[in-house]
Design a protein around this motif. Structure first.
Motif, PDB file in Angstrom:
ATOM      1  N   ILE A  52       0.841  -1.204   0.000  1.00 10.98           N
ATOM      2  CA  ILE A  52       0.000   0.000   0.000  1.00 10.98           C
ATOM      3  C   ILE A  52       0.879   1.258   0.000  1.00 10.98           C
ATOM      4  O   ILE A  52       0.668   2.177  -0.800  1.00 10.98           O
ATOM      5  CB  ILE A  52      -0.942   0.041   1.228  1.00 10.98           C
ATOM      6  CG1 ILE A  52      -1.680  -1.286   1.404  1.00 10.98           C
ATOM      7  CG2 ILE A  52      -1.904   1.227   1.132  1.00 10.98           C
ATOM      8  CD1 ILE A  52      -2.727  -1.598   0.374  1.00 10.98           C
ATOM      9  N   VAL A  53       1.872   1.302   0.887  1.00 12.97           N
ATOM     10  CA  VAL A  53       2.717   2.509   0.934  1.00 12.97           C
ATOM     11  C   VAL A  53       3.539   2.669  -0.352  1.00 12.97           C
ATOM     12  O   VAL A  53       3.906   3.794  -0.713  1.00 12.97           O
ATOM     13  CB  VAL A  53       3.633   2.572   2.187  1.00 12.97           C
ATOM     14  CG1 VAL A  53       2.795   2.724   3.440  1.00 12.97           C
ATOM     15  CG2 VAL A  53       4.591   1.408   2.271  1.00 12.97           C
ATOM     16  N   ASP A  54       3.788   1.553  -1.050  1.00 13.41           N
ATOM     17  CA  ASP A  54       4.422   1.682  -2.374  1.00 13.41           C
ATOM     18  C   ASP A  54       3.562   2.567  -3.274  1.00 13.41           C
ATOM     19  O   ASP A  54       4.068   3.396  -4.036  1.00 13.41           O
ATOM     20  CB  ASP A  54       4.568   0.306  -3.044  1.00 13.41           C
ATOM     21  CG  ASP A  54       5.875  -0.388  -2.664  1.00 13.41           C
ATOM     22  OD1 ASP A  54       6.614   0.171  -1.832  1.00 13.41           O
ATOM     23  OD2 ASP A  54       6.145  -1.477  -3.203  1.00 13.41           O
ATOM     24  N   GLN A  55       2.238   2.380  -3.142  1.00  9.90           N
ATOM     25  CA  GLN A  55       1.329   3.153  -4.008  1.00  9.90           C
ATOM     26  C   GLN A  55       1.265   4.616  -3.578  1.00  9.90           C
ATOM     27  O   GLN A  55       1.316   5.523  -4.416  1.00  9.90           O
ATOM     28  CB  GLN A  55      -0.075   2.533  -3.987  1.00  9.90           C
ATOM     29  CG  GLN A  55      -0.102   1.139  -4.605  1.00  9.90           C
ATOM     30  CD  GLN A  55      -1.470   0.506  -4.471  1.00  9.90           C
ATOM     31  OE1 GLN A  55      -2.460   1.037  -4.968  1.00  9.90           O
ATOM     32  NE2 GLN A  55      -1.537  -0.628  -3.799  1.00  9.90           N
ATOM     33  N   THR A  56       1.157   4.869  -2.272  1.00  6.18           N
ATOM     34  CA  THR A  56       1.067   6.279  -1.840  1.00  6.18           C
ATOM     35  C   THR A  56       2.366   7.022  -2.189  1.00  6.18           C
ATOM     36  O   THR A  56       2.337   8.158  -2.658  1.00  6.18           O
ATOM     37  CB  THR A  56       0.767   6.388  -0.330  1.00  6.18           C
ATOM     38  OG1 THR A  56       1.611   5.489   0.385  1.00  6.18           O
ATOM     39  CG2 THR A  56      -0.685   6.068  -0.026  1.00  6.18           C
ATOM     40  N   GLU A  57       3.510   6.340  -1.985  1.00  3.97           N
ATOM     41  CA  GLU A  57       4.774   7.015  -2.297  1.00  3.97           C
ATOM     42  C   GLU A  57       4.910   7.254  -3.802  1.00  3.97           C
ATOM     43  O   GLU A  57       5.378   8.323  -4.232  1.00  3.97           O
ATOM     44  CB  GLU A  57       5.970   6.208  -1.761  1.00  3.97           C
ATOM     45  CG  GLU A  57       7.293   6.959  -1.931  1.00  3.97           C
ATOM     46  CD  GLU A  57       8.452   6.363  -1.148  1.00  3.97           C
ATOM     47  OE1 GLU A  57       8.218   5.624  -0.167  1.00  3.97           O
ATOM     48  OE2 GLU A  57       9.608   6.645  -1.511  1.00  3.97           O
ATOM     49  N   SER A  58       4.466   6.269  -4.608  1.00  2.00           N
ATOM     50  CA  SER A  58       4.553   6.444  -6.068  1.00  2.00           C
ATOM     51  C   SER A  58       3.650   7.590  -6.537  1.00  2.00           C
ATOM     52  O   SER A  58       4.020   8.355  -7.434  1.00  2.00           O
ATOM     53  CB  SER A  58       4.147   5.160  -6.793  1.00  2.00           C
ATOM     54  OG  SER A  58       5.026   4.132  -6.428  1.00  2.00           O
TER      55      SER A  58
END
Ligand SMILES: Cc1ncc(COP(=O)(O)O)c(C=O)c1O
Length: 426
Positions: free
Chosen positions: A62-68
């Motif tokens: 999930i945090v991969d998506q927010t950071e991206s």
């Protein structure tokens, strides 16, 4: 679990202080409820060392998506090819760039700290001044502006490997094109620290630093109106013609070197809740509402600085191109220090900061100047007419520095003025 009233009562008191006062600190702003919500979210629980798709911990999908999303939005906002949104603050972003570009004791050049530069641009008490060898360019005493011919002279003489543009207290636009020409003459890297005017640059109200600088750093909490934090950008990634290497001696592209300087070079786990809040703020900064906001920030600053001039104050450089101005109090009040001005204005619920002015006769702890800016009050919806009123209130206090009646009267007017203004913009 019992609520920690000791702390939450204080947070409530700080909320009241921010709501009832006039906030003129040029580096502060009020974030939206959405930015606040993202910052106070469960993302604070997550460890995510590494970068999206390449983490040292499980459960990062999930945090991969927010950071991206944060990376994509900031690239769109500045028309940049590459970004790293992990620096915990502006100083960290600068530290990572210096670690990438310099070896210990290498020479770099930045604006004199006493003329508006930042601690992380070479102060002897900051890692930039402890580890590397800073040389300075300065502003002219007569004009309060940077003389680029003299900057070039210093560069040709000292041959810094890195040149830093940008400041904490400089009200004029930067000639990034000229700075790049100077950097190219000595094969130096040009870094623009746009922490202060980032929002104005992003929305085309100032010269485009991204077009000319090899590397850009910024904070996210000033004109950009995001959470406290920093980031690094490049308009274009570079093959690294300077032969810069990783600690293992490998020559890599600039983006790879910068990524590894942030993590593991100077930081551990990224603050994913703050990165999500950055993404929200960048989304807001792309909107038409933000364009209206940042345009008003600039208009307000121009009216404010002209009102100071009309009331007999010396505004360094005679005015402003951005969101802030630096005022030399000595012209109107030769005996008034910035320190006393700051302390007295606080009693009237007007917050500013004391600031050295170029060629100051006083120390950084007393100062002859104050710095004021319009990002925060513009978020609260104040317009040109309010700027006249605010400067008059401020002038009333400074003209009656020992008069508690005047201070009390001004405070009432300040509280009245702000009583109908929401703290959060959206
Ligand atoms: C030009 C400039 N660079 C860097 C910083 C440092 O930012 P931070 O306080 O987030 O470390 C500031 C902060 O005021 C600044 O004005």
């Amino acid at each position: 679990m019992k609520r920690d009233s000791q702390i939450f009562d204080l947070i409530q008191a700080e909320c009241q202080r921010q709501t009832s006062g006039i906030e003129l600190i040029a580096s502060e702003n009020f974030v939206s409820n959405s930015v606040m919500e993202a910052m106070g979210s469960v993302l604070t629980n997550k460890y995510a060392e590494g970068y999206p798709g390449k983490r040292y911990y499980g459960g990062c999908q999930i945090v991969d998506q927010t950071e991206s999303i944060a990376i994509e939005r900031i690239k769109t906002l500045f028309g940049a090819e590459w970004a790293n949104v992990q620096p915990h603050s502006g100083a960290q972003a600068n530290m990572a760039v210096l670690l990438t570009c310099l070896k210990p004791r290498d020479v770099f050049m930045g604006l004199d700290l006493a003329h508006g530069g930042h601690l992380s641009h070479g102060s002897p008490v900051n890692s930039s001044g402890i580890l590397y060898k800073p040389v300075a360019y300065s502003v002219e005493e007569a004009t309060g502006t940077i003389n680029y011919d003299k900057m070039e002279e210093v560069a040709l003489r000292e041959r810094p490997k890195l040149i830093i543009g940008g400041a904490s207290a400089y009200s004029r636009d930067w000639d990034w094109k000229r700075m790049r020409e100077i950097a190219d003459k000595i094969n130096a890297i040009l870094m623009g620290d746009i922490s202060h005017p980032a929002g104005l640059i992003a929305r085309g109200l100032l010269n485009n630093a991204v077009q000319y600088c090899h590397i850009i750093t910024t904070t996210t909490h000033k004109t950009l109106r995001g959470p406290r934090g920093g980031l690094i950008l490049m308009g274009k990634d570079f093959e690294n013609p300077w032969g810069l290497t990783t600690p293992k001696g490998e020559i890599k592209k600039m983006s790879q070197l910068l990524d590894s300087a942030v993590f593991p070079g100077i930081q551990g786990g990224p603050l994913e809740h703050v990165i999500a809040a950055k993404a929200v703020a960048f989304g807001e900064a792309l909107s038409d509402d933000y364009l209206n906001y940042i345009t008003q920030v600039k208009k307000n600053a121009q009216v404010m600085s002209q009102t100071f001039v009309d009331l007999g104050y010396k505004v360094i450089s005679g005015g402003t191109d951005n969101h802030l101005m630096l005022i030399d109090l000595r012209q109107k009040f030769p005996n008034l220090t910035g320190k006393l001005a700051e302390n007295t204005l606080v009693q009237a619920d007007i917050t500013i900061n004391k600031n050295m002015v170029p060629f100051d006769s006083r120390t950084p702890f007393t100062t002859s100047g104050i710095r004021v800016g319009t990002p925060a009050i513009t978020t609260r919806g104040l317009k040109e007419n309010d700027m006249h009123l605010i400067v008059e209130l401020l002038d009333d206090v400074l003209s009656h520095i020992d008069d508690t009646n005047t201070i009390e009267k001004v405070k009432k007017k300040v509280n009245q003025m702000m009583s109908t203004r929401k703290l959060f913009a959206w």
